[in-house]
Structures are given as C-alpha cells and as structure tokens.
Scaffold this motif. Structure first.
Motif, PDB file in Angstrom:
ATOM      1  N   GLU A  88      -6.501  -7.495   2.724  1.00 15.77           N
ATOM      2  CA  GLU A  88      -7.818  -7.347   3.336  1.00 15.77           C
ATOM      3  C   GLU A  88      -7.819  -6.321   4.474  1.00 15.77           C
ATOM      4  O   GLU A  88      -8.880  -5.939   4.959  1.00 15.77           O
ATOM      5  CB  GLU A  88      -8.301  -8.701   3.867  1.00 15.77           C
ATOM      6  CG  GLU A  88      -8.526  -9.736   2.778  1.00 15.77           C
ATOM      7  CD  GLU A  88      -9.501  -9.246   1.717  1.00 15.77           C
ATOM      8  OE1 GLU A  88     -10.558  -8.689   2.102  1.00 15.77           O
ATOM      9  OE2 GLU A  88      -9.205  -9.395   0.521  1.00 15.77           O
ATOM     10  N   MET A  89      -6.634  -5.880   4.866  1.00 15.21           N
ATOM     11  CA  MET A  89      -6.535  -4.883   5.937  1.00 15.21           C
ATOM     12  C   MET A  89      -6.542  -3.488   5.345  1.00 15.21           C
ATOM     13  O   MET A  89      -6.116  -3.266   4.205  1.00 15.21           O
ATOM     14  CB  MET A  89      -5.267  -5.099   6.761  1.00 15.21           C
ATOM     15  CG  MET A  89      -5.258  -6.412   7.522  1.00 15.21           C
ATOM     16  SD  MET A  89      -3.656  -6.809   8.290  1.00 15.21           S
ATOM     17  CE  MET A  89      -3.478  -5.458   9.443  1.00 15.21           C
ATOM     18  N   THR A  90      -7.060  -2.518   6.102  1.00 16.69           N
ATOM     19  CA  THR A  90      -7.004  -1.130   5.647  1.00 16.69           C
ATOM     20  C   THR A  90      -5.585  -0.611   5.798  1.00 16.69           C
ATOM     21  O   THR A  90      -4.737  -1.213   6.456  1.00 16.69           O
ATOM     22  CB  THR A  90      -7.955  -0.240   6.465  1.00 16.69           C
ATOM     23  OG1 THR A  90      -7.485  -0.180   7.822  1.00 16.69           O
ATOM     24  CG2 THR A  90      -9.376  -0.758   6.416  1.00 16.69           C
ATOM     25  N   VAL A  91      -5.343   0.536   5.178  1.00 12.64           N
ATOM     26  CA  VAL A  91      -4.022   1.165   5.290  1.00 12.64           C
ATOM     27  C   VAL A  91      -3.695   1.430   6.756  1.00 12.64           C
ATOM     28  O   VAL A  91      -2.574   1.177   7.219  1.00 12.64           O
ATOM     29  CB  VAL A  91      -3.981   2.462   4.471  1.00 12.64           C
ATOM     30  CG1 VAL A  91      -2.694   3.248   4.746  1.00 12.64           C
ATOM     31  CG2 VAL A  91      -4.101   2.154   2.978  1.00 12.64           C
ATOM     32  N   ARG A  92      -4.665   1.927   7.508  1.00 12.80           N
ATOM     33  CA  ARG A  92      -4.431   2.190   8.937  1.00 12.80           C
ATOM     34  C   ARG A  92      -4.084   0.897   9.685  1.00 12.80           C
ATOM     35  O   ARG A  92      -3.152   0.867  10.489  1.00 12.80           O
ATOM     36  CB  ARG A  92      -5.657   2.853   9.575  1.00 12.80           C
ATOM     37  CG  ARG A  92      -5.474   3.149  11.068  1.00 12.80           C
ATOM     38  CD  ARG A  92      -6.671   3.824  11.673  1.00 12.80           C
ATOM     39  NE  ARG A  92      -6.869   5.174  11.158  1.00 12.80           N
ATOM     40  CZ  ARG A  92      -6.174   6.229  11.597  1.00 12.80           C
ATOM     41  NH1 ARG A  92      -5.229   6.083  12.545  1.00 12.80           N
ATOM     42  NH2 ARG A  92      -6.423   7.415  11.104  1.00 12.80           N
ATOM     43  N   GLN A  93      -4.818  -0.180   9.402  1.00 12.63           N
ATOM     44  CA  GLN A  93      -4.552  -1.442  10.081  1.00 12.63           C
ATOM     45  C   GLN A  93      -3.169  -1.985   9.724  1.00 12.63           C
ATOM     46  O   GLN A  93      -2.467  -2.520  10.585  1.00 12.63           O
ATOM     47  CB  GLN A  93      -5.639  -2.454   9.724  1.00 12.63           C
ATOM     48  CG  GLN A  93      -6.985  -2.158  10.351  1.00 12.63           C
ATOM     49  CD  GLN A  93      -8.097  -3.050   9.796  1.00 12.63           C
ATOM     50  OE1 GLN A  93      -8.015  -3.541   8.664  1.00 12.63           O
ATOM     51  NE2 GLN A  93      -9.142  -3.256  10.591  1.00 12.63           N
ATOM     52  N   CYS A  94      -2.778  -1.831   8.462  1.00  9.01           N
ATOM     53  CA  CYS A  94      -1.440  -2.267   8.048  1.00  9.01           C
ATOM     54  C   CYS A  94      -0.354  -1.515   8.821  1.00  9.01           C
ATOM     55  O   CYS A  94       0.626  -2.113   9.289  1.00  9.01           O
ATOM     56  CB  CYS A  94      -1.248  -2.049   6.544  1.00  9.01           C
ATOM     57  SG  CYS A  94      -2.146  -3.194   5.472  1.00  9.01           S
ATOM     58  N   ARG A 125      -6.195   7.857   2.518  1.00  5.86           N
ATOM     59  CA  ARG A 125      -6.397   6.446   2.145  1.00  5.86           C
ATOM     60  C   ARG A 125      -6.427   5.528   3.364  1.00  5.86           C
ATOM     61  O   ARG A 125      -6.474   4.305   3.210  1.00  5.86           O
ATOM     62  CB  ARG A 125      -5.250   5.998   1.238  1.00  5.86           C
ATOM     63  CG  ARG A 125      -5.043   6.854   0.015  1.00  5.86           C
ATOM     64  CD  ARG A 125      -6.011   6.535  -1.072  1.00  5.86           C
ATOM     65  NE  ARG A 125      -5.788   7.329  -2.274  1.00  5.86           N
ATOM     66  CZ  ARG A 125      -6.305   7.051  -3.467  1.00  5.86           C
ATOM     67  NH1 ARG A 125      -7.068   5.981  -3.609  1.00  5.86           N
ATOM     68  NH2 ARG A 125      -6.061   7.823  -4.500  1.00  5.86           N
ATOM     69  N   SER A 127      -8.579   4.553   5.458  1.00  2.00           N
ATOM     70  CA  SER A 127      -9.708   3.628   5.605  1.00  2.00           C
ATOM     71  C   SER A 127      -9.879   2.711   4.401  1.00  2.00           C
ATOM     72  O   SER A 127     -10.780   1.866   4.377  1.00  2.00           O
ATOM     73  CB  SER A 127     -11.003   4.416   5.832  1.00  2.00           C
ATOM     74  OG  SER A 127     -11.261   5.270   4.736  1.00  2.00           O
ATOM     75  N   GLN A 128      -9.010   2.852   3.401  1.00  4.71           N
ATOM     76  CA  GLN A 128      -9.108   2.021   2.192  1.00  4.71           C
ATOM     77  C   GLN A 128      -8.315   0.726   2.370  1.00  4.71           C
ATOM     78  O   GLN A 128      -7.256   0.708   2.992  1.00  4.71           O
ATOM     79  CB  GLN A 128      -8.557   2.794   0.984  1.00  4.71           C
ATOM     80  CG  GLN A 128      -8.801   2.122  -0.355  1.00  4.71           C
ATOM     81  CD  GLN A 128      -8.414   3.036  -1.519  1.00  4.71           C
ATOM     82  OE1 GLN A 128      -8.018   4.180  -1.312  1.00  4.71           O
ATOM     83  NE2 GLN A 128      -8.530   2.524  -2.727  1.00  4.71           N
ATOM     84  N   ARG A 129      -8.808  -0.358   1.815  1.00  6.59           N
ATOM     85  CA  ARG A 129      -8.103  -1.630   1.915  1.00  6.59           C
ATOM     86  C   ARG A 129      -6.839  -1.603   1.054  1.00  6.59           C
ATOM     87  O   ARG A 129      -6.828  -1.024  -0.045  1.00  6.59           O
ATOM     88  CB  ARG A 129      -8.994  -2.779   1.483  1.00  6.59           C
ATOM     89  CG  ARG A 129     -10.137  -3.079   2.447  1.00  6.59           C
ATOM     90  CD  ARG A 129     -10.761  -4.424   2.121  1.00  6.59           C
ATOM     91  NE  ARG A 129     -11.156  -4.524   0.707  1.00  6.59           N
ATOM     92  CZ  ARG A 129     -11.432  -5.660   0.098  1.00  6.59           C
ATOM     93  NH1 ARG A 129     -11.373  -6.801   0.769  1.00  6.59           N
ATOM     94  NH2 ARG A 129     -11.796  -5.668  -1.164  1.00  6.59           N
ATOM     95  N   GLU A 132      -6.977  -2.574  -2.606  1.00  5.10           N
ATOM     96  CA  GLU A 132      -7.646  -1.673  -3.549  1.00  5.10           C
ATOM     97  C   GLU A 132      -6.720  -0.567  -4.044  1.00  5.10           C
ATOM     98  O   GLU A 132      -7.116   0.225  -4.902  1.00  5.10           O
ATOM     99  CB  GLU A 132      -8.867  -1.050  -2.872  1.00  5.10           C
ATOM    100  CG  GLU A 132      -9.921  -2.061  -2.440  1.00  5.10           C
ATOM    101  CD  GLU A 132     -11.014  -1.443  -1.603  1.00  5.10           C
ATOM    102  OE1 GLU A 132     -12.027  -2.128  -1.356  1.00  5.10           O
ATOM    103  OE2 GLU A 132     -10.860  -0.266  -1.175  1.00  5.10           O
TER     104      GLU A 132
END
Length: 316
Positions: A88-94, A125, A127-129, A132
């Motif tokens: 559920e986290m974006t690539v940046r958040q991960c 990518r 901003s992509q979860r 996905e």
C-alpha cells in the motif's frame, strides 16, 4: 573485504556448514552455486549475522559480524530469497522507510532515495504503489531497499527467481552498476547462464563444504581443463593444417587453409606453444581465441570431480 573462517553450523540432525572458509575480494561479483540443500542460504544468513554459527568467525572489514552486528549491518545489504514489500506504500515511501530503518539521517534521506531509485531505474515509479509493480520491478525495489544505505557488501539470494528474460537482463545491468559504484556482491542462483553474464568469481558449495572458489577467467587456465581454440588467418595459407598438426597436445577438429577449430587439455603452456608456432611459421593470424569454459561447464566439471550430483539449471 569479507573473511569467513572455519564456519560450522548445525540444524537438528544435520550439519549445514562444515568448516567453511573463504575470502571475498573488494569490487567483485561472486556467484554462489550448488545443489539444493548445499548450504547456500544458510551461509548467507550466517554471513549477514541472522544466524549464529556453532563455530567459526565472519568479519567484514575487520568487524566481527556476530560480535558487532549493528556496526556490520551499517556496511552490508542482504536480500533473502523470499522478501516482502508494503504494497500500500509508494515506491518513495518504501525507500524512505528503509532509509530511516538503516540509520540514514533525515537530511540525507531524500538524496538516498533518489540515488537508489536511479540505480534501479525506478525514478519514474516513485509515486506508484509497490503492489502495482510487476515482479521484475518489485525485485528492483527490494534491491534498492537493500542498498539504499550504500553498503560496501551486498548478498542477494535468488534475486532472479521468477523473472522473465527481459527482467533478468535488466537485473544483470543493475548489479554491474552497483559493482561499478564500489559494492562487493554475492549472488546465489540456480540459473547458471544468468550468473555467467555478470559474475567475476565462482564459489561452489556442496554438502556444506566449499568445492571451488576462483575467478571465472582462471577456470580454463589449469592443466587438464578442456579448452577449444579458434584460429583465423587474414588470407588463405595451405600450410595452416600442417603447422597445427605439428604442435603436440593439440587435437585438430577442423582445419582448412583459412581457419581452424582446435581442442586441448594442455593448459596455458600448450596454447602458448601453439601461438608461437603459428607466428614463427609466418602465418597471418588475425584471430586466436580460447573459449573460456562457462559457469555451467565449470560447475558440472567440478561437481563431477568432487563426486557430487548437480541439481542446478543451465537456464530457466
């Protein structure tokens, strides 16, 4: 870089590592190969400090991995065979989360995220979860997380498992980039053709024992190794087959007045004598290439010599 000394590791009723010792030089990519159950994953877990051996020592840049695990973990990255991502986290958040967990300061986290994403070609990518992403991109994200703190030593267990051919090519390119940036890497895999694309060294293990540890380019240099040689002349010369047949230790598989394919078990000395004979005869040699045994050939030969059976795939 990393030194492993006399490791012994036991599971109940089974010795997984039996007096394992080796050293990994800086700036190399080592292919860790062996049959199923040989001890590859256990070796990585012990080297990462996640398992404590019954006996022996692992040191990374003179830091005892088990005596000072936090200090060692600052300098290493590890990706297990089965890994999880926060879908559920974006690539940046991960990447931000992993950077914080690895102790990257808040002031440097943004820079670290951008660099890790660029290395793995994930910039578009961010901003992509994670949920996905395709499997190949998830694998890249996992490697980016494992290397976001710029470790000097990285261990990857089956990083190409389940990837399609295009994704494997991209992974090989990414690993070469990491190595060029100063990271020393160990990669475990059952896909020998894939490892052959980017590895510099091979580390073979069977039944918890090291069978071979050597640079790939040295695998065909020892006497007794079967090597094929291609010879091509700039222009036809009918003397070529005669000169080749006069060199001891050479088997001429095919030869005409322009090219030849040879084989030998004589090692580097025999190849040197062959080339010397061609040059002294005045033949216009434009190609003299020894076919280095691939990782698959080296693996099968060493396992046969050690009395083991192969459970590894040449390709997949």
């Amino acid at each position: 870089m990393i030194r492993v000394e006399h490791l012994i590791f036991d599971y109940p009723g089974h010795r997984a590592l039996n007096d394992v010792s080796f050293q990994i030089a800086p700036g190399t990519i080592t292919a860790l190969v062996g049959p199923n159950g040989a001890g590859k994953s256990t070796l990585m877990r012990v080297c990462s400090g996640l398992e404590r051996p019954f006996a022996g020592r692992v040191s990374l840049q003179d830091i005892d991995v088990h005596a000072s695990p936090r200090e060692a973990h600052e300098r290493m990255g590890y990706l297990p065979d089965f890994f999880g991502l926060y879908d559920e986290m974006t690539v940046r958040q991960c990447l931000e989360y992993r950077a914080a967990a690895q102790g990257v300061s808040k002031e440097k986290q943004c820079e670290a995220v951008d660099l890790a994403a660029a290395r793995m070609e994930l910039t578009d990518r961010l901003s992509q979860r994670a949920g996905e992403l395709s499997r190949g991109l998830r694998q890249r994200l996992a490697i980016a997380q494992a290397t976001i703190h710029n470790p000097v030593f990285v261990m990857l267990d089956e990083p190409a498992s389940g990837l399609d051919p295009e994704a494997r090519i991209g992974l090989a390119s990414a690993l070469k980039t990491l190595c060029a940036e100063g990271m020393t890497i160990i990669v475990s895999s059952h896909i020998l053709a894939e490892l052959d694309d980017y590895s510099t060294h091979i580390l073979m293990i069977r039944d918890g024992t090291i069978i071979e540890h050597a640079p790939l380019h040295d695998l065909g240099n020892a006497p007794g190794e079967h090597v094929r040689i291609a010879v091509t002349l700039a222009e036809p010369d009918p003397r070529l087959p005669l000169v080749l047949n006069a060199v001891p230790g050479i088997v001429v598989e095919r030869a005409d007045d322009r090219s030849a394919l040879l084989s030998t078990n004589g090692g580097a000395t025999t190849r040197q004598a062959l080339l010397k004979g061609l040059v002294e005869a005045g033949l216009p040699v434009v190609e003299f290439s020894a076919e280095r045994p691939g990782l698959q050939d080296a693996y099968l030969a060493r396992m046969r010599a050690a009395g083991g059976r192969s459970a590894i795939s040449p390709s997949k």
